[in-house]
Scaffold this active site. Sequence first.
Site, PDB file in Angstrom:
ATOM      1  N   THR A   2      -3.324 -13.780  -4.437  1.00 39.60           N
ATOM      2  CA  THR A   2      -4.036 -14.984  -4.009  1.00 39.60           C
ATOM      3  C   THR A   2      -4.758 -15.710  -5.153  1.00 39.60           C
ATOM      4  O   THR A   2      -5.133 -15.097  -6.157  1.00 39.60           O
ATOM      5  CB  THR A   2      -5.081 -14.569  -2.944  1.00 39.60           C
ATOM      6  OG1 THR A   2      -5.959 -15.656  -2.686  1.00 39.60           O
ATOM      7  CG2 THR A   2      -5.928 -13.401  -3.420  1.00 39.60           C
ATOM      8  N   ASP A   3      -5.000 -16.996  -4.924  1.00 39.75           N
ATOM      9  CA  ASP A   3      -5.823 -17.796  -5.840  1.00 39.75           C
ATOM     10  C   ASP A   3      -7.280 -17.298  -5.848  1.00 39.75           C
ATOM     11  O   ASP A   3      -8.032 -17.605  -6.771  1.00 39.75           O
ATOM     12  CB  ASP A   3      -5.797 -19.271  -5.418  1.00 39.75           C
ATOM     13  CG  ASP A   3      -6.227 -19.476  -3.978  1.00 39.75           C
ATOM     14  OD1 ASP A   3      -5.865 -18.635  -3.122  1.00 39.75           O
ATOM     15  OD2 ASP A   3      -6.927 -20.466  -3.677  1.00 39.75           O
ATOM     16  N   TYR A  26     -12.808 -10.262  -0.603  1.00 37.25           N
ATOM     17  CA  TYR A  26     -11.353 -10.423  -0.409  1.00 37.25           C
ATOM     18  C   TYR A  26     -10.657 -10.553  -1.768  1.00 37.25           C
ATOM     19  O   TYR A  26      -9.716  -9.804  -2.074  1.00 37.25           O
ATOM     20  CB  TYR A  26     -11.079 -11.649   0.474  1.00 37.25           C
ATOM     21  CG  TYR A  26      -9.638 -12.069   0.545  1.00 37.25           C
ATOM     22  CD1 TYR A  26      -8.699 -11.319   1.248  1.00 37.25           C
ATOM     23  CD2 TYR A  26      -9.199 -13.243  -0.086  1.00 37.25           C
ATOM     24  CE1 TYR A  26      -7.368 -11.712   1.316  1.00 37.25           C
ATOM     25  CE2 TYR A  26      -7.872 -13.643  -0.018  1.00 37.25           C
ATOM     26  CZ  TYR A  26      -6.955 -12.875   0.680  1.00 37.25           C
ATOM     27  OH  TYR A  26      -5.648 -13.279   0.734  1.00 37.25           O
TER      28      TYR A  26
HETATM   29  N1  LIG Z   1      -3.123 -16.914   4.650  1.00 36.60           N
HETATM   30  C1  LIG Z   1      -3.444 -17.479   3.485  1.00 36.60           C
HETATM   31  O1  LIG Z   1      -3.956 -18.611   3.418  1.00 36.60           O
HETATM   32  C2  LIG Z   1      -3.183 -16.750   2.194  1.00 36.60           C
HETATM   33  C3  LIG Z   1      -3.544 -17.360   0.982  1.00 36.60           C
HETATM   34  C4  LIG Z   1      -3.272 -16.697  -0.214  1.00 36.60           C
HETATM   35  C5  LIG Z   1      -2.649 -15.462  -0.190  1.00 36.60           C
HETATM   36  N2  LIG Z   1      -2.329 -14.881   1.000  1.00 36.60           N
HETATM   37  C6  LIG Z   1      -1.668 -13.564   0.990  1.00 36.60           C
HETATM   38  O2  LIG Z   1      -0.401 -13.712   1.606  1.00 36.60           O
HETATM   39  C7  LIG Z   1      -0.016 -12.491   2.251  1.00 36.60           C
HETATM   40  C8  LIG Z   1       0.413 -12.787   3.675  1.00 36.60           C
HETATM   41  O3  LIG Z   1      -0.696 -13.357   4.373  1.00 36.60           O
HETATM   42  P1  LIG Z   1      -0.601 -13.704   5.932  1.00 36.60           P
HETATM   43  O4  LIG Z   1      -1.575 -14.798   6.161  1.00 36.60           O
HETATM   44  O5  LIG Z   1       0.809 -13.841   6.330  1.00 36.60           O
HETATM   45  O6  LIG Z   1      -1.202 -12.360   6.561  1.00 36.60           O
HETATM   46  P2  LIG Z   1      -1.372 -11.965   8.087  1.00 36.60           P
HETATM   47  O7  LIG Z   1      -0.782 -13.002   8.977  1.00 36.60           O
HETATM   48  O8  LIG Z   1      -2.812 -11.583   8.271  1.00 36.60           O
HETATM   49  O9  LIG Z   1      -0.454 -10.670   8.220  1.00 36.60           O
HETATM   50  C9  LIG Z   1      -0.812  -9.433   7.714  1.00 36.60           C
HETATM   51  C10 LIG Z   1      -0.002  -8.391   8.450  1.00 36.60           C
HETATM   52  O10 LIG Z   1      -0.339  -7.098   7.924  1.00 36.60           O
HETATM   53  C11 LIG Z   1      -0.371  -6.202   9.015  1.00 36.60           C
HETATM   54  N3  LIG Z   1      -1.128  -4.990   8.741  1.00 36.60           N
HETATM   55  C12 LIG Z   1      -2.471  -4.791   8.868  1.00 36.60           C
HETATM   56  N4  LIG Z   1      -2.775  -3.519   8.573  1.00 36.60           N
HETATM   57  C13 LIG Z   1      -1.621  -2.893   8.251  1.00 36.60           C
HETATM   58  C14 LIG Z   1      -1.296  -1.583   7.858  1.00 36.60           C
HETATM   59  N5  LIG Z   1      -2.234  -0.628   7.719  1.00 36.60           N
HETATM   60  N6  LIG Z   1      -0.006  -1.272   7.602  1.00 36.60           N
HETATM   61  C15 LIG Z   1       0.973  -2.207   7.726  1.00 36.60           C
HETATM   62  N7  LIG Z   1       0.725  -3.485   8.104  1.00 36.60           N
HETATM   63  C16 LIG Z   1      -0.552  -3.825   8.358  1.00 36.60           C
HETATM   64  C17 LIG Z   1      -1.039  -7.032  10.097  1.00 36.60           C
HETATM   65  O11 LIG Z   1      -0.872  -6.416  11.354  1.00 36.60           O
HETATM   66  P3  LIG Z   1      -2.053  -6.526  12.466  1.00 36.60           P
HETATM   67  O12 LIG Z   1      -2.073  -7.952  12.888  1.00 36.60           O
HETATM   68  O13 LIG Z   1      -1.570  -5.577  13.514  1.00 36.60           O
HETATM   69  O14 LIG Z   1      -3.332  -6.104  11.809  1.00 36.60           O
HETATM   70  C18 LIG Z   1      -0.304  -8.348   9.957  1.00 36.60           C
HETATM   71  O15 LIG Z   1       0.886  -8.365  10.711  1.00 36.60           O
HETATM   72  C19 LIG Z   1      -1.226 -11.564   2.108  1.00 36.60           C
HETATM   73  O16 LIG Z   1      -1.025 -10.730   1.003  1.00 36.60           O
HETATM   74  C20 LIG Z   1      -2.380 -12.502   1.805  1.00 36.60           C
HETATM   75  O17 LIG Z   1      -3.406 -11.865   1.078  1.00 36.60           O
HETATM   76  C21 LIG Z   1      -2.568 -15.497   2.191  1.00 36.60           C
END
Ligand SMILES: NC(=O)c1ccc[n+]([C@@H]2O[C@H](COP(=O)([O-])OP(=O)(O)OC[C@H]3O[C@@H](n4cnc5c(N)ncnc54)[C@H](OP(=O)(O)O)[C@@H]3O)[C@@H](O)[C@H]2O)c1
Length: 298
Positions: free
Chosen positions: A99-100, A123
């Site tokens: 992430t940024d 985070y």
């Molecule tokens: N969203 C943003 O704006 C953003 C910005 C920059 C970077 N990122 C990065 O991009 C990536 C994807 O983000 P996203 O927004 O798609 O995330 P997300 O929708 O929150 O999805 C995360 C997934 O991880 C699962 N998870 C949680 N605990 C787990 C475990 N112990 N073992 C296996 N899986 C598990 C969650 O399941 P549950 O729902 O059951 O907990 C969920 O399905 C992440 O690395 C995030 O840090 C996101």
Amino acid sequence: MVWIIGNKGMLGTQVCRTLSENKIDFLGTDSDVSILDYTALEGFAAGKKISFIVNCAAYTAVDKAESETEKARALNADGPRNIARLAKKLGVPFIHISTDYVFDGTASSPISEDAPIKPIGVYGETKAEGEKAISEETDDFYILRTAWLYGWSGKNFVYTMIRAMNSHDSVKVVNDQKGTPTNCVTLANVILRIIGKRAEGESVQNGIYHVTDLGEITWFDFAKEIFAQGVERGLVTNRGCAVNPCATEEYPTPAKRPAYSVLDKTKVQRTLGITLPDWKDSLAEFLRSESFDNERIR
Ligand SMILES: NC(=O)c1ccc[n+]([C@@H]2O[C@H](COP(=O)([O-])OP(=O)(O)OC[C@H]3O[C@@H](n4cnc5c(N)ncnc54)[C@H](OP(=O)(O)O)[C@@H]3O)[C@@H](O)[C@H]2O)c1
């Protein structure tokens, strides 16, 4: 066989869709095979001919992380370490998403991959620890730092804004944080490209890459464009809703946000021979698609 970890999350769902559309065989796991449990990960991989691992699982609740530090650290640092360790053992490449928020937001021009990291919240701190853990466990990794993600299958700013615009006379949006929104499709296409190149035996330099859509805007600019395109597509029906700018100070949150987080994408574009899409075009693709989930704006 590509293994998508976190396949039920916003990005994970899109990565599965993109691989499926491109006829790439993959398997997906989410919380059912916890990244916190190395033995469970190893057990899942046993006998499956895994050729690539992509981790989209994470702890992503930026504000809650301030009070759930240990949970955030486990998922963002210990989990990725487990996966990297297993990837090394299996001898397969590992793509991870960062992430940024590993930066402090004090830059004033696009941030390159080797700029010093300095997270300003839990985070970002735990995501930075995850990056380090991966590099300690394996050499064959790709860490893609992205920002301001939105996708068809998750809660995100675009859906939230359209819902708010349709139910309020006005919305206020911060105008002093600069960055670039990123459609999950953009990131999924980059992941596909890395997997494809490696599958064809081409070498792709390991390391950290910055991947977002192109452009430099504030959340307020983004909201204004969501309004304009939303009206055009008939998704924003309350045409009278006013979109007003405000300062971050007006909406205090538990976690501080970086004021400037535009990432320099030169490296990924040059390495993969691609041109990333402009943020406005990506938004248009998001809004016009059949995958747009109308339930999420009610
Ligand atoms: N969203 C943003 O704006 C953003 C910005 C920059 C970077 N990122 C990065 O991009 C990536 C994807 O983000 P996203 O927004 O798609 O995330 P997300 O929708 O929150 O999805 C995360 C997934 O991880 C699962 N998870 C949680 N605990 C787990 C475990 N112990 N073992 C296996 N899986 C598990 C969650 O399941 P549950 O729902 O059951 O907990 C969920 O399905 C992440 O690395 C995030 O840090 C996101």
